[in-house]
Design a protein around this motif. Structure first.
Motif, PDB file in Angstrom:
ATOM      1  N   PRO A   1      53.839   9.878 -55.271  1.00  0.00           N
ATOM      2  CA  PRO A   1      53.399   8.486 -55.320  1.00  0.00           C
ATOM      3  C   PRO A   1      52.750   8.012 -54.033  1.00  0.00           C
ATOM      4  N   GLY A   2      51.644   7.337 -54.185  1.00  0.00           N
ATOM      5  CA  GLY A   2      51.007   6.618 -53.101  1.00  0.00           C
ATOM      6  C   GLY A   2      50.550   7.482 -51.954  1.00  0.00           C
ATOM      7  N   ASN A   3      50.684   6.929 -50.747  1.00  0.00           N
ATOM      8  CA  ASN A   3      50.210   7.603 -49.544  1.00  0.00           C
ATOM      9  C   ASN A   3      51.089   8.787 -49.161  1.00  0.00           C
ATOM     10  N   LYS A   4      52.148   9.056 -49.918  1.00  0.00           N
ATOM     11  CA  LYS A   4      53.059  10.128 -49.535  1.00  0.00           C
ATOM     12  C   LYS A   4      52.352  11.478 -49.539  1.00  0.00           C
ATOM     13  N   TRP A   5      51.309  11.635 -50.353  1.00  0.00           N
ATOM     14  CA  TRP A   5      50.547  12.878 -50.324  1.00  0.00           C
ATOM     15  C   TRP A   5      49.982  13.111 -48.924  1.00  0.00           C
ATOM     16  N   ARG A   6      49.404  12.073 -48.324  1.00  0.00           N
ATOM     17  CA  ARG A   6      48.780  12.232 -47.008  1.00  0.00           C
ATOM     18  C   ARG A   6      49.808  12.619 -45.954  1.00  0.00           C
ATOM     19  N   LYS A   7      51.020  12.079 -46.045  1.00  0.00           N
ATOM     20  CA  LYS A   7      52.049  12.355 -45.058  1.00  0.00           C
ATOM     21  C   LYS A   7      52.762  13.676 -45.311  1.00  0.00           C
ATOM     22  N   LEU A   8      52.954  14.001 -46.583  1.00  0.00           N
ATOM     23  CA  LEU A   8      53.699  15.209 -46.908  1.00  0.00           C
ATOM     24  C   LEU A   8      52.860  16.479 -46.798  1.00  0.00           C
ATOM     25  N   ALA A   9      51.586  16.407 -47.143  1.00  0.00           N
ATOM     26  CA  ALA A   9      50.775  17.626 -47.218  1.00  0.00           C
ATOM     27  C   ALA A   9      50.847  18.456 -45.938  1.00  0.00           C
ATOM     28  N   PRO A  10      50.633  17.877 -44.738  1.00  0.00           N
ATOM     29  CA  PRO A  10      50.725  18.717 -43.542  1.00  0.00           C
ATOM     30  C   PRO A  10      52.127  19.229 -43.264  1.00  0.00           C
TER      31      PRO A  10
ATOM     32  N   MET B   1      43.426  12.890 -56.180  1.00  0.00           N
ATOM     33  CA  MET B   1      42.027  12.493 -56.105  1.00  0.00           C
ATOM     34  C   MET B   1      41.729  11.981 -54.700  1.00  0.00           C
ATOM     35  N   LEU B   2      40.937  12.710 -53.971  1.00  0.00           N
ATOM     36  CA  LEU B   2      40.517  12.314 -52.632  1.00  0.00           C
ATOM     37  C   LEU B   2      39.004  12.407 -52.507  1.00  0.00           C
ATOM     38  N   PRO B   3      38.371  11.461 -51.824  1.00  0.00           N
ATOM     39  CA  PRO B   3      38.988  10.246 -51.280  1.00  0.00           C
ATOM     40  C   PRO B   3      39.432   9.308 -52.391  1.00  0.00           C
ATOM     41  N   SER B   4      40.484   8.552 -52.143  1.00  0.00           N
ATOM     42  CA  SER B   4      40.953   7.604 -53.151  1.00  0.00           C
ATOM     43  C   SER B   4      39.914   6.487 -53.327  1.00  0.00           C
ATOM     44  N   PRO B   5      39.826   5.927 -54.530  1.00  0.00           N
ATOM     45  CA  PRO B   5      38.763   4.944 -54.798  1.00  0.00           C
ATOM     46  C   PRO B   5      39.007   3.595 -54.141  1.00  0.00           C
ATOM     47  N   LEU B   6      37.909   2.883 -53.931  1.00  0.00           N
ATOM     48  CA  LEU B   6      37.944   1.492 -53.473  1.00  0.00           C
ATOM     49  C   LEU B   6      37.646   0.589 -54.658  1.00  0.00           C
ATOM     50  N   GLN B   7      38.431  -0.451 -54.809  1.00  0.00           N
ATOM     51  CA  GLN B   7      38.267  -1.389 -55.919  1.00  0.00           C
ATOM     52  C   GLN B   7      38.095  -2.793 -55.356  1.00  0.00           C
ATOM     53  N   GLU B   8      36.981  -3.434 -55.679  1.00  0.00           N
ATOM     54  CA  GLU B   8      36.772  -4.799 -55.204  1.00  0.00           C
ATOM     55  C   GLU B   8      37.542  -5.781 -56.078  1.00  0.00           C
ATOM     56  N   ILE B   9      38.184  -6.742 -55.438  1.00  0.00           N
ATOM     57  CA  ILE B   9      38.975  -7.760 -56.116  1.00  0.00           C
ATOM     58  C   ILE B   9      38.355  -9.123 -55.821  1.00  0.00           C
ATOM     59  N   ARG B  10      37.959  -9.808 -56.837  1.00  0.00           N
ATOM     60  CA  ARG B  10      37.371 -11.138 -56.653  1.00  0.00           C
ATOM     61  C   ARG B  10      38.480 -12.180 -56.834  1.00  0.00           C
ATOM     62  N   ASP B  11      38.918 -12.721 -55.726  1.00  0.00           N
ATOM     63  CA  ASP B  11      40.049 -13.654 -55.717  1.00  0.00           C
ATOM     64  C   ASP B  11      39.622 -14.905 -54.953  1.00  0.00           C
TER      65      ASP B  11
ATOM     66  N   GLN C   1      39.300  -5.861 -50.898  1.00  0.00           N
ATOM     67  CA  GLN C   1      39.235  -4.578 -51.592  1.00  0.00           C
ATOM     68  C   GLN C   1      40.629  -3.960 -51.659  1.00  0.00           C
ATOM     69  N   LEU C   2      40.849  -3.135 -52.681  1.00  0.00           N
ATOM     70  CA  LEU C   2      42.050  -2.310 -52.755  1.00  0.00           C
ATOM     71  C   LEU C   2      41.657  -0.858 -52.540  1.00  0.00           C
ATOM     72  N   LYS C   3      42.331  -0.194 -51.632  1.00  0.00           N
ATOM     73  CA  LYS C   3      42.183   1.239 -51.427  1.00  0.00           C
ATOM     74  C   LYS C   3      43.283   1.906 -52.228  1.00  0.00           C
ATOM     75  N   ARG C   4      42.909   2.538 -53.362  1.00  0.00           N
ATOM     76  CA  ARG C   4      43.873   2.955 -54.361  1.00  0.00           C
ATOM     77  C   ARG C   4      44.483   4.325 -54.052  1.00  0.00           C
ATOM     78  N   ASP C   5      45.268   4.359 -52.984  1.00  0.00           N
ATOM     79  CA  ASP C   5      45.970   5.599 -52.660  1.00  0.00           C
ATOM     80  C   ASP C   5      47.038   5.941 -53.698  1.00  0.00           C
ATOM     81  N   ASP C   6      47.390   4.969 -54.534  1.00  0.00           N
ATOM     82  CA  ASP C   6      48.350   5.264 -55.600  1.00  0.00           C
ATOM     83  C   ASP C   6      47.766   6.201 -56.649  1.00  0.00           C
ATOM     84  N   LEU C   7      46.457   6.447 -56.609  1.00  0.00           N
ATOM     85  CA  LEU C   7      45.809   7.321 -57.583  1.00  0.00           C
ATOM     86  C   LEU C   7      45.575   8.732 -57.047  1.00  0.00           C
TER      87      LEU C   7
END
Length: 294
Positions: free
Chosen positions: A34-43, A1-11, A22-28
């Motif tokens: 897993p995670g950002n490995k898609w961005r690094k592996l794809a090219p 799923m790209l772009p990966s979603p942004l999730q606001e965290i109220r802390d 915010q969390l940038k959910r690259d794990d999705l």
């Protein structure tokens, strides 16, 4: 799923300093990579296929998310995968959950001593390592991906992460192993934004590595970035009772799945400490890139 979603965290630990988290959910991004490995592996995968390679050769530690992702990618694409694993004491012992996943996806694992592993960048290292094994000829023709997947191709692939955050944060923070994601993230951000790296290894060597990666990808430094070396909690894949307590508490208070411990828990713990230290300007937005697997 790209772009990966942004999730606001109220802390409240951030809010009381006027900071938005915010969390940038690259794990999705992908269920098997897993995670950002898609961005690094794809090219890298694209280059391997375009070059006619039928095998991938790569390197990592016993808990490497990169090894897992490469093994999964090989299975999905029908490519043979060979993983050189740091730590010969692991040979012949039951595999941990990470390496067991690699093996289940068909990766052929070779365990080497930490002393020998330091020579992995040498041209004839794998030739010497695998001589006399069934993987010798395959490795010689394989597409080689460095530890953590961090090379110029991967760095350029990670610029899209920064691009997805343009105009949406002041600081983009990421946990760092080899520095490739930070190098690309910083290059993709816009004017007035900065990237923060939280190394998960001890040693203080990562600054020069990130510089080298940006030089290889772009010809020089790109974007605003810095490292904070204080939050490794003892080193790679190590932790403390305090980190465990933080990870359980953070996930519970924000109704999140369990935090990945090698990278994500250390990143969020570091950002929480920095917020409480007043490191982020009031009114600013900080985004933590969740790179770890779900």
């Amino acid at each position: 799923m790209l772009p990966s979603p942004l999730q606001e965290i109220r802390d409240e630990r951030f809010a009381r300093h006027g900071v938005r988290l915010q969390l940038k959910r690259d794990d999705l991004i992908h269920p098997a990579l897993p995670g950002n490995k898609w961005r690094k592996l794809a090219p890298n995968l694209r280059a391997a296929l375009e070059g006619g390679h039928t095998a991938l050769l790569t390197f990592g530690g016993a808990y490497s998310n990169h090894l897992r992702a490469t093994a999964a990618a090989g299975r999905l694409l029908g490519l043979t995968t060979i993983g050189v694993v740091r730590g010969d004491e692991l040979a012949g012992k039951p595999l941990n959950s990470s390496l067991a996943r690699c093996a289940a996806d068909g990766m052929r694992l070779h365990f080497v001593s930490r002393a020998d592993y330091r020579h992995r960048h040498e041209r004839d290292f794998t030739e010497r390592l695998l001589r006399g094994t069934g993987d010798h000829a395959t490795a010689r023709e394989a597409f080689r991906i460095p530890e953590g997947g961090s090379n110029a191709l991967a760095v350029r692939g990670c610029t899209a992460l920064g691009g997805e955050l343009r105009g949406r944060t002041d600081v983009a923070a990421v946990a760092c192993g080899t520095g490739g994601t930070l190098a690309g993230l910083a290059a993709g951000l816009g004017s007035g934004q900065s990237a923060l790296g939280i190394p998960v290894l001890r040693g203080g060597f990562l600054t020069e590595d990130v510089r080298d990666l940006q030089r290889s990808a772009f010809g020089g430094r790109r974007g605003q970035w810095r490292l904070d070396e204080r939050f490794h909690f003892g080193g790679y894949a190590r932790g403390t009772p305090e980190l465990e307590d933080f990870a359980r508490d953070f996930a519970a208070r924000h109704a999140l799945p369990p935090l990945e411990r090698v990278y994500v828990a250390k990143l969020l713990s570091g950002l929480t400490t920095l917020a409480e230290e007043g490191a982020f300007a009031p009114g600013s937005t900080v985004t933590a890139v969740v790179t770890g697997p779900r």
